[in-house]
Design a protein around this motif. Structure first.
Motif, PDB file in Angstrom:
ATOM      1  N   LEU A   1       0.777  -1.065   0.044  1.00 34.04           N
ATOM      2  CA  LEU A   1       0.065  -0.192   0.018  1.00 34.04           C
ATOM      3  C   LEU A   1       0.786   1.131  -0.057  1.00 34.04           C
ATOM      4  O   LEU A   1       1.900   1.288   0.961  1.00 34.04           O
ATOM      5  N   LEU A   2       0.532   2.309  -0.653  1.00 29.97           N
ATOM      6  CA  LEU A   2       1.164   3.593  -0.883  1.00 29.97           C
ATOM      7  C   LEU A   2       0.080   4.423  -0.198  1.00 29.97           C
ATOM      8  O   LEU A   2      -0.771   4.574  -0.766  1.00 29.97           O
ATOM      9  N   GLY A   3       0.595   5.302   0.527  1.00 30.59           N
ATOM     10  CA  GLY A   3      -0.327   6.212   0.834  1.00 30.59           C
ATOM     11  C   GLY A   3       0.543   7.762   0.804  1.00 30.59           C
ATOM     12  O   GLY A   3       1.577   8.028   1.206  1.00 30.59           O
ATOM     13  N   PHE A   4      -0.304   8.603   0.286  1.00 29.91           N
ATOM     14  CA  PHE A   4       0.295  10.037   0.231  1.00 29.91           C
ATOM     15  C   PHE A   4       0.089  10.673   1.439  1.00 29.91           C
ATOM     16  O   PHE A   4      -1.177  10.650   1.903  1.00 29.91           O
ATOM     17  N   VAL A   5       0.830  11.152   2.128  1.00 29.94           N
ATOM     18  CA  VAL A   5       0.701  11.661   3.638  1.00 29.94           C
ATOM     19  C   VAL A   5       0.737  13.253   3.613  1.00 29.94           C
ATOM     20  O   VAL A   5       1.735  13.814   3.243  1.00 29.94           O
ATOM     21  N   ASP A   6      -0.072  13.996   4.323  1.00 34.94           N
ATOM     22  CA  ASP A   6       0.007  15.376   4.658  1.00 34.94           C
ATOM     23  C   ASP A   6       1.201  15.373   5.552  1.00 34.94           C
ATOM     24  O   ASP A   6       1.138  15.273   6.864  1.00 34.94           O
ATOM     25  N   SER A   7       2.086  16.418   4.940  1.00 38.07           N
ATOM     26  CA  SER A   7       3.287  16.576   5.824  1.00 38.07           C
ATOM     27  C   SER A   7       3.315  17.381   7.137  1.00 38.07           C
ATOM     28  O   SER A   7       4.142  17.108   8.088  1.00 38.07           O
ATOM     29  N   ARG A   8       2.192  18.127   7.332  1.00 35.98           N
ATOM     30  CA  ARG A   8       1.888  18.866   8.504  1.00 35.98           C
ATOM     31  C   ARG A   8       1.564  17.930   9.627  1.00 35.98           C
ATOM     32  O   ARG A   8       0.691  17.203   9.365  1.00 35.98           O
ATOM     33  N   GLY A   9       2.174  18.177  10.869  1.00 36.02           N
ATOM     34  CA  GLY A   9       1.743  17.200  11.868  1.00 36.02           C
ATOM     35  C   GLY A   9       2.370  15.705  11.623  1.00 36.02           C
ATOM     36  O   GLY A   9       2.083  15.101  12.495  1.00 36.02           O
ATOM     37  N   PHE A  10       3.064  15.289  10.507  1.00 35.55           N
ATOM     38  CA  PHE A  10       3.568  14.151  10.391  1.00 35.55           C
ATOM     39  C   PHE A  10       4.960  14.057  10.387  1.00 35.55           C
ATOM     40  O   PHE A  10       5.612  13.166  11.324  1.00 35.55           O
ATOM     41  N   ASP A  11       5.718  15.096   9.465  1.00 36.18           N
ATOM     42  CA  ASP A  11       7.076  14.916   9.405  1.00 36.18           C
ATOM     43  C   ASP A  11       8.070  15.203  10.564  1.00 36.18           C
ATOM     44  O   ASP A  11       8.994  14.736  10.868  1.00 36.18           O
ATOM     45  N   ALA A  12       7.271  15.903  11.486  1.00 29.67           N
ATOM     46  CA  ALA A  12       8.123  16.282  12.779  1.00 29.67           C
ATOM     47  C   ALA A  12       7.976  15.097  13.692  1.00 29.67           C
ATOM     48  O   ALA A  12       8.584  15.468  14.758  1.00 29.67           O
ATOM     49  N   LEU A  13       7.075  14.173  13.530  1.00 29.58           N
ATOM     50  CA  LEU A  13       6.991  13.053  14.586  1.00 29.58           C
ATOM     51  C   LEU A  13       8.250  12.208  14.596  1.00 29.58           C
ATOM     52  O   LEU A  13       8.811  12.150  13.746  1.00 29.58           O
TER      53      LEU A  13
END
Lengths: 452, 452
Positions: free
Chosen positions: A340-352
């Motif tokens: 599964l490929l998911g496009f992910v909203d970088s805001r709130g994700f990249d910083a985790l």
């Protein structure tokens, strides 16, 4: 630059070994010119980068191709890089307003009224494009008006429903890695037209997601680089370009190279990182500050099998609740690993933290495909906006005002400096195809000048 | 950064010796901390730079101050830097729709209807600001809506007359060095409110142009730098900042310095030129790409006397025909040299040859003040957008979407990294005063942490 360096060295110095730079170099070498390619990263491909997951090649960046993308399709064929159709048997899923439902086609059927409204919005966006020349959108009679507001502002002004606005926000996130309020309405209309319309841009069958490369997209860059051999220099971060009318001297972490012309095959935003002397006319510098890259992340999960196929699901899904907001099935077959490929909203994700990112992405997959999705055999993600060198992607999110004021300079040569990169392409701007055609265009321009 | 560097070196490394950086350093030194200031240019002052013309100090950048700008006024007083009122006896001129007329006050009386319309626009802009908290404009109930369009888009949407729109374009050019279509309406409303309203921002008497420094503004920076002594290092272009929770290592062309905290006192757009490792959360990088600097140029002509005063003209003028679009009289007296200051639209000016720029600017002065203006005893101009190091000015022209998405990060510390610069100020953002208060704020924050 001191005059005694004129004419010494290479015919052309290409900055950037993404698709645009490699294609430009390849075309120029074919024409008999002496070329060097300077790349800041330790690999070629730019925003195309392939790794493996559960033994299967997966694309961290550019992935899909589709009909009318003739520049990249022809190149891939020449280099024996094969495509296969993106899996799309079965129903798509949508997670919307707290519920998961299935649908077929590109645009989910939210409610009869919701469908009518998004149809109206799509019609209006495409109608606004009719009088826009994608090669010079600033000349359209309504250019200033459209460039004076954002896609988000325009959606409000035409009374788009909240569902339509949320769908367009998802479109903006996956297309530019930005929010509708960030992006000029003129840019949005032009971009959609350059991709052949919203259906062509967003569809799988008949659209830009129709096919992908089982061995990944980076192989195309790798094969071009292999042809170019030691003309490609990695880990050469360019810091300075000195120029005169007929010569350039390019300083990188690998030293200074000289040439007659340079092609800067990098996103406009990253032109800022290079000190150009003498300085270019003010508009070039203003353009670079007003053509920002978006940010988009990707998560992949591998399972022993594509279990969702058993439930007649295509693996394609859309969610109004991030960070995973669009998914695709890029498994190599029914029996091998399911990917599964998911496009992910970088805001709130990249910083985790990496572990927290994994939990978040898998929870997103599980909300769509059930609890089995929480236990993959392998997982990986990539945050393009968090890269240290040349961060951001998938492409530029151009704000209001920039096209009408600085668009004419986007690819206008300045002395011996030429510009390439998918942001400078007429057709399929922002896609792999645009990168390839921009490299071809820059190479042709430079070849014509060097021969004259 | 390796752990063995923690705590070694300075208490605070300040990046940038503009007003914000120097004030921050000065405050921290007063508090007993060990500070170093790294400046990329060969001078201090940032966007404040004073030279001489016909023996008279003239400011290439920041020039004026006015009431309520208490931060900079107090600082100037402490350093014995004296102001005098900007000359404003006699009539102002306006060159509008091909004719030159005289008027009094800040906003010219175009026609009864035109005046009504600009009054309405001013009232609406200020009314929109009422519910906006300048310290966190993204929280306003109408924030997303205002941030979704540009000032230009908003002016069209409220049916502003062409005269009102042209006047607001002049306001945008002198304020941000940008066009109304470039600038978020939320930014415009917040900026005007932070300056105490449109009258306060644009007026001479009672406004931000009320006074200037006969010896120039850079003397303030020079005096702070003299106090700081060898703590200020010029020609130190910072390329990299490595950080851990309690230490920083800053690499510049002058070597590596280490400290416990860093204050980056540079415009947000220029944060992009510094490689920060480990990378900051994605939003910081997106913010830097979405907070571009404008571009504004200045031309000065010196005459044997301020001859326009004989015709009872104030030397203040406004023109709808560029590139010189606003002028002031900054002569030292009635009998000494007469000095005209012109604000110049950088587009179509900066790229000209020096001789052609001179002709163009003098023709602009002459269109307002008569043929005598074409024959100065001395002339100079300065194109801030064309500088090689840290180009652009006077301040950021923030596009739609940026405040609501990334505003919360504008001055939020990231680990040991703090942010200063006039763009980060609450009051008088974009002015000298905002630079001073931002440096004080950053210094206070850092001092509190270092003491705890």
């Amino acid at each position: 630059m001191s005059s005694d360096t004129g004419g010494v060295g290479y015919d052309v110095v290409v900055i950037g070994a993404g698709f645009a730079g490699l294609v430009a170099a390849r075309e120029l070498v074919k024409d008999g010119f002496d070329v060097v390619v300077l790349e800041g990263r330790d690999r070629v491909g730019g925003r195309s980068s392939t790794t493996t997951l559960a033994g299967v090649p997966v694309d961290l960046g550019a992935t899909f191709v589709g009909p009318t993308q003739d520049a990249v399709l022809t190149l891939a064929k020449e280099l024996d890089c094969l495509t296969e159709p993106t899996y799309c048997r079965g129903a798509n899923l949508i997670r919307w307003r707290g519920k998961v439902r299935s649908y077929r086609g590109t645009i989910p059927k939210l409610s009869p009224l919701g469908l009518l409204d998004i149809g109206r919005i799509q019609w209006q966006v495409e109608r606004l494009g009719r009088n826009i020349d994608i090669t010079k959108p600033w000349t359209a009679s309504r250019a200033a008006r459209l460039d004076g507001t954002s896609l988000g502002g325009w959606l409000r002004s035409v009374g788009a429903s909240s569902s339509s606005r949320d769908l367009m926000a998802i479109m903006a996130r996956v297309t530019w890695g930005a929010e509708p309020d960030d992006v000029s309405m003129l840019h949005a209309v032009r971009y959609v037209k350059a991709a052949g319309g919203l259906d062509r841009m967003l569809d799988v069958v008949g659209g830009a997601q129709q096919d992908h490369f089982p061995a990944g997209t980076q192989q195309i860059a790798d094969k071009m680089a292999a042809e170019l051999g030691d003309r490609v220099r990695l880990n050469a971060i360019v810091s300075r370009v000195e120029w005169s009318d007929d010569a350039v001297a390019v300083t990188s972490s690998g030293g200074v190279v000289e040439g007659r012309r340079a092609i800067l095959a990098i996103p406009p935003a990253h032109r800022q990182g290079i000190d150009i002397a003498p300085p270019l006319p003010i508009g070039y510098q203003q353009l670079a500050q007003r053509w920002p890259q978006g940010a988009l992340s990707k998560a992949y999960a591998a399972y022993s099998r594509p279990f969702w196929r058993d439930q007649h699901l295509s693996g394609q899904a859309l969610s109004d609740q991030g960070p995973v907001f669009i998914t695709f099935d890029v498994s190599p077959g029914d029996d091998g690993p399911g990917i599964l490929l998911g496009f992910v909203d970088s805001r709130g994700f990249d910083a985790l933290t990496p572990e927290h990112r994994r939990q978040t992405a898998l929870a997103g997959f599980a909300a769509l495909f059930g609890p089995d999705a929480e236990n993959p055999i392998e997982y990986l993600d990539h945050c393009w906006g968090a890269e240290t060198f040349a961060p951001g992607g998938p492409t530029a999110a151009v704000p209001p005002g920039a096209w009408t004021e600085f668009g004419p300079l986007l690819r206008q040569p300045a002395g011996p400096l030429h510009w390439a990169g998918t942001e400078t392409a007429d057709e399929w701007t922002g896609f792999l195809d645009g990168a390839v055609s921009s490299g071809q265009r820059a190479a042709a321009d430079v070849a014509a000048i060097l021969r004259s």
